[in-house]
Write a protein that holds these residues in place. Structure first.
Motif, PDB file in Angstrom:
ATOM      1  N   VAL A 121       1.471  -1.434  -0.191  1.00 26.53           N
ATOM      2  CA  VAL A 121       0.248  -0.323  -0.139  1.00 26.53           C
ATOM      3  C   VAL A 121       0.991   1.478   0.104  1.00 26.53           C
ATOM      4  CG1 VAL A 121      -1.425   1.426   0.964  1.00 26.53           C
ATOM      5  CG2 VAL A 121      -1.732  -1.293   0.954  1.00 26.53           C
ATOM      6  N   ASP A 122       0.964   2.083  -1.764  1.00 23.44           N
ATOM      7  CA  ASP A 122       1.241   2.901  -1.089  1.00 23.44           C
ATOM      8  C   ASP A 122       3.022   2.928  -1.450  1.00 23.44           C
ATOM      9  OD1 ASP A 122       0.140   4.629  -1.701  1.00 23.44           O
ATOM     10  OD2 ASP A 122       0.711   5.611   0.642  1.00 23.44           O
ATOM     11  N   GLY A 123       3.088   2.130  -1.822  1.00 22.10           N
ATOM     12  CA  GLY A 123       4.400   0.770  -1.892  1.00 22.10           C
ATOM     13  C   GLY A 123       5.326   0.889  -0.614  1.00 22.10           C
ATOM     14  N   GLU A 124       4.566   0.147   0.557  1.00 29.44           N
ATOM     15  CA  GLU A 124       5.024  -0.155   1.698  1.00 29.44           C
ATOM     16  C   GLU A 124       4.376  -1.514   1.619  1.00 29.44           C
ATOM     17  OE1 GLU A 124       4.982   0.195   6.260  1.00 29.44           O
ATOM     18  OE2 GLU A 124       4.080   1.733   5.318  1.00 29.44           O
ATOM     19  N   LEU A 125       5.269  -2.482   1.317  1.00 27.83           N
ATOM     20  CA  LEU A 125       5.069  -4.421   1.977  1.00 27.83           C
ATOM     21  C   LEU A 125       3.933  -4.432   2.837  1.00 27.83           C
ATOM     22  CD1 LEU A 125       7.529  -6.073   0.914  1.00 27.83           C
ATOM     23  CD2 LEU A 125       6.153  -5.256  -0.164  1.00 27.83           C
ATOM     24  N   VAL A 126       3.344  -4.991   3.223  1.00 26.70           N
ATOM     25  CA  VAL A 126       2.213  -4.898   4.212  1.00 26.70           C
ATOM     26  C   VAL A 126       2.464  -6.347   4.641  1.00 26.70           C
ATOM     27  CG1 VAL A 126      -0.305  -5.659   4.646  1.00 26.70           C
ATOM     28  CG2 VAL A 126      -0.129  -4.037   2.966  1.00 26.70           C
ATOM     29  N   GLY A 127       2.727  -6.620   6.256  1.00 29.99           N
ATOM     30  CA  GLY A 127       3.268  -7.600   6.567  1.00 29.99           C
ATOM     31  C   GLY A 127       4.269  -8.069   6.635  1.00 29.99           C
ATOM     32  N   TYR A 128       5.104  -7.378   5.353  1.00 27.80           N
ATOM     33  CA  TYR A 128       6.944  -8.472   5.614  1.00 27.80           C
ATOM     34  C   TYR A 128       7.446  -7.437   5.286  1.00 27.80           C
ATOM     35  CZ  TYR A 128       4.306 -12.908   4.732  1.00 27.80           C
ATOM     36  OH  TYR A 128       3.225 -13.189   5.181  1.00 27.80           O
ATOM     37  N   ALA A 129       8.702  -6.723   5.699  1.00 29.12           N
ATOM     38  CA  ALA A 129       9.644  -6.208   4.925  1.00 29.12           C
ATOM     39  C   ALA A 129      10.670  -7.152   3.817  1.00 29.12           C
ATOM     40  CB  ALA A 129      10.788  -5.609   6.644  1.00 29.12           C
ATOM     41  N   VAL A 130      11.954  -6.461   3.584  1.00 32.17           N
ATOM     42  CA  VAL A 130      12.746  -7.275   3.279  1.00 32.17           C
ATOM     43  C   VAL A 130      14.056  -7.253   3.503  1.00 32.17           C
ATOM     44  CG1 VAL A 130      13.623  -7.243   0.728  1.00 32.17           C
ATOM     45  CG2 VAL A 130      11.774  -7.323   0.510  1.00 32.17           C
ATOM     46  N   ARG A 131      15.007  -7.929   3.985  1.00 29.26           N
ATOM     47  CA  ARG A 131      16.085  -7.827   5.336  1.00 29.26           C
ATOM     48  C   ARG A 131      16.899  -9.011   3.837  1.00 29.26           C
ATOM     49  NH1 ARG A 131      12.603  -8.425   9.954  1.00 29.26           N
ATOM     50  NH2 ARG A 131      12.171  -6.484  10.141  1.00 29.26           N
ATOM     51  N   GLY A 132      17.803  -8.460   3.624  1.00 28.75           N
ATOM     52  CA  GLY A 132      19.164  -9.838   2.801  1.00 28.75           C
ATOM     53  C   GLY A 132      18.401 -10.302   1.853  1.00 28.75           C
ATOM     54  N   GLY A 133      17.551  -8.924   1.136  1.00 31.19           N
ATOM     55  CA  GLY A 133      17.387 -10.332  -0.200  1.00 31.19           C
ATOM     56  C   GLY A 133      16.001 -10.638   0.084  1.00 31.19           C
TER      57      GLY A 133
END
Length: 265
Positions: free
Chosen positions: A69-81
Motif C-alpha cells: 500500500v503506497d509502496g510499503e509492503l504489508v506484513g513483511y519487510a525485505v532484509r538480506g534479499g
C-alpha cells in the motif's frame, strides 16, 4: 518496491498466493487499485474474494507474492534479499491505514456506538480522547446516527450496526477501506441504508475495495469491476463492459445466474 509518498491509497498485489491445507485458494493474483479508485470484486462463493480482501491487511498471511500500500509492503519487510514477517505492533500500525468493514459488524458489545468508534484512535493512534470523541460524533453524523451515539450494539438494528462499523473504520483516517460483503448479514429492507453510506464514501476520494453480491450497486458505484473464480482474476473492466459485454464465458455464465432478467443494463 520503493516508497511512493505522493500517492494515497495505491494497492499493488503481485503474484499473491494463499492455501488452506492442500487447497490453493489464491492462485497468483496480480491486481493494482489506483488511489481513490472504487473496485468491486464479484464471483461465486469459494472463489477467493474474501480471502483476497483479508490478505490486503494481513489478516491472512500470504504464501507467496507481495502486497503493498503506497509502496510499503504489508506484513513483511525485505532484509538480506528475503521477506521477513513484521512484528505484531508493526502490522497493527499498518492496519491503521487500512480500514475494514466485516460482514457481521464485529462491534464491541460492551461499548456504545461512539465508544466503538473512539476506541482505536485513542489506543492505537494515541489521539487525544476529546478530539477522538468529537471526530466520532462527526462520523456518526456522516452515517446518519448522531442520535444513537450512546446506544449499545444490541439496541441497534443490523443496518445501524453496520453504519457504526463503517464510521469506526473511517475514524482512523485510512488510506484504503475494505468491505467484505457489507450487506450479506442484513435483512433486505436494511440493505439500502448501508449502500447509501458507501455510495457517499465512494465519492469522497478514498480508495475502496468492495466484495459484494449486490450487482446493481457494483454497477452504479464501482470505477472497475473484478470477476474472480477458483482463486484467479478471470476478467476485469468498467461496469459497462463487465455487465454489458463480458468477454469471458465464465463471467457471462455467472452474471446470467445472478442478475434478474428485468435488470436493466
Amino acid at each position: 518496491m520503493t516508497a511512493a509518498p505522493a500517492t494515497k491509497g495505491l494497492i499493488q498485489l503481485r503474484d499473491v498466493r494463499k492455501s488452506f491445507g492442500g487447497t490453493e485458494v489464491l492462485k497468483g493474483i496480480d491486481l493494482t487499485v489506483e488511489p481513490g479508485e472504487v473496485v468491486a470484486i464479484l464471483g461465486p462463493s469459494g472463489s477467493g474474494k474474501s480471502t483476497l480482501l483479508r490478505t490486503i491487511n494481513h489478516l491472512e498471511k500470504v504464501d507467496g507474492g507481495t502486497i503493498a500500500v503506497d509502496g510499503e509492503l504489508v506484513g513483511y519487510a525485505v532484509r538480506g534479499g528475503r521477506l521477513h514477517e513484521l512484528r505484531e505492533h508493526e502490522i497493527l500500525r499498518q492496519r491503521t491505514h487500512i480500514g475494514m468493514v466485516f460482514q457481521n459488524f464485529n462491534l464491541f458489545p460492551h461499548l456504545t456506538a461512539l465508544e466503538n468508534i473512539v476506541e482505536a484512535p485513542v489506543y492505537a493512534q494515541k489521539k487525544d480522547k476529546a478530539q477522538a470523541r468529537e471526530r466520532g460524533l462527526e462520523l456518526l453524523r456522516r452515517v446518519g446516527l448522531e442520535d444513537r451515539a450512546d446506544a449499545y450494539p444490541r439496541q441497534l438494528s443490523g443496518g445501524q450496526q453496520q453504519r457504526v462499523a463503517i464510521a469506526r473504520a473511517l475514524a482512523l483516517d485510512p488510506k484504503v477501506v475494505l468491505f467484505d460483503e457489507p450487506t450479506s448479514a442484513l435483512d433486505p429492507e436494511l440493505v439500502g441504508e448501508v449502500l447509501d453510506v458507501i455510495r457517499a464514501l465512494a465519492s469522497s476520494g478514498t480508495t475502496l475495495v468492495i466484495v459484494t453480491h449486490e450487482m446493481g450497486f457494483a454497477r452504479d458505484v464501482a470505477d472497475r469491476v473484478v470477476f474472480m473464480d477458483e482463486g484467479r482474476v478471470v476478467e476485469q473492466g468498467t461496469p459497462t463492459q463487465i455487465f454489458g459485454d463480458p468477454r469471458h464465458e465464465r463471467t457471462r455464465t455467472f452474471l446470467s445466474k445472478v442478475i434478474e432478467p428485468a435488470f436493466n443494463l
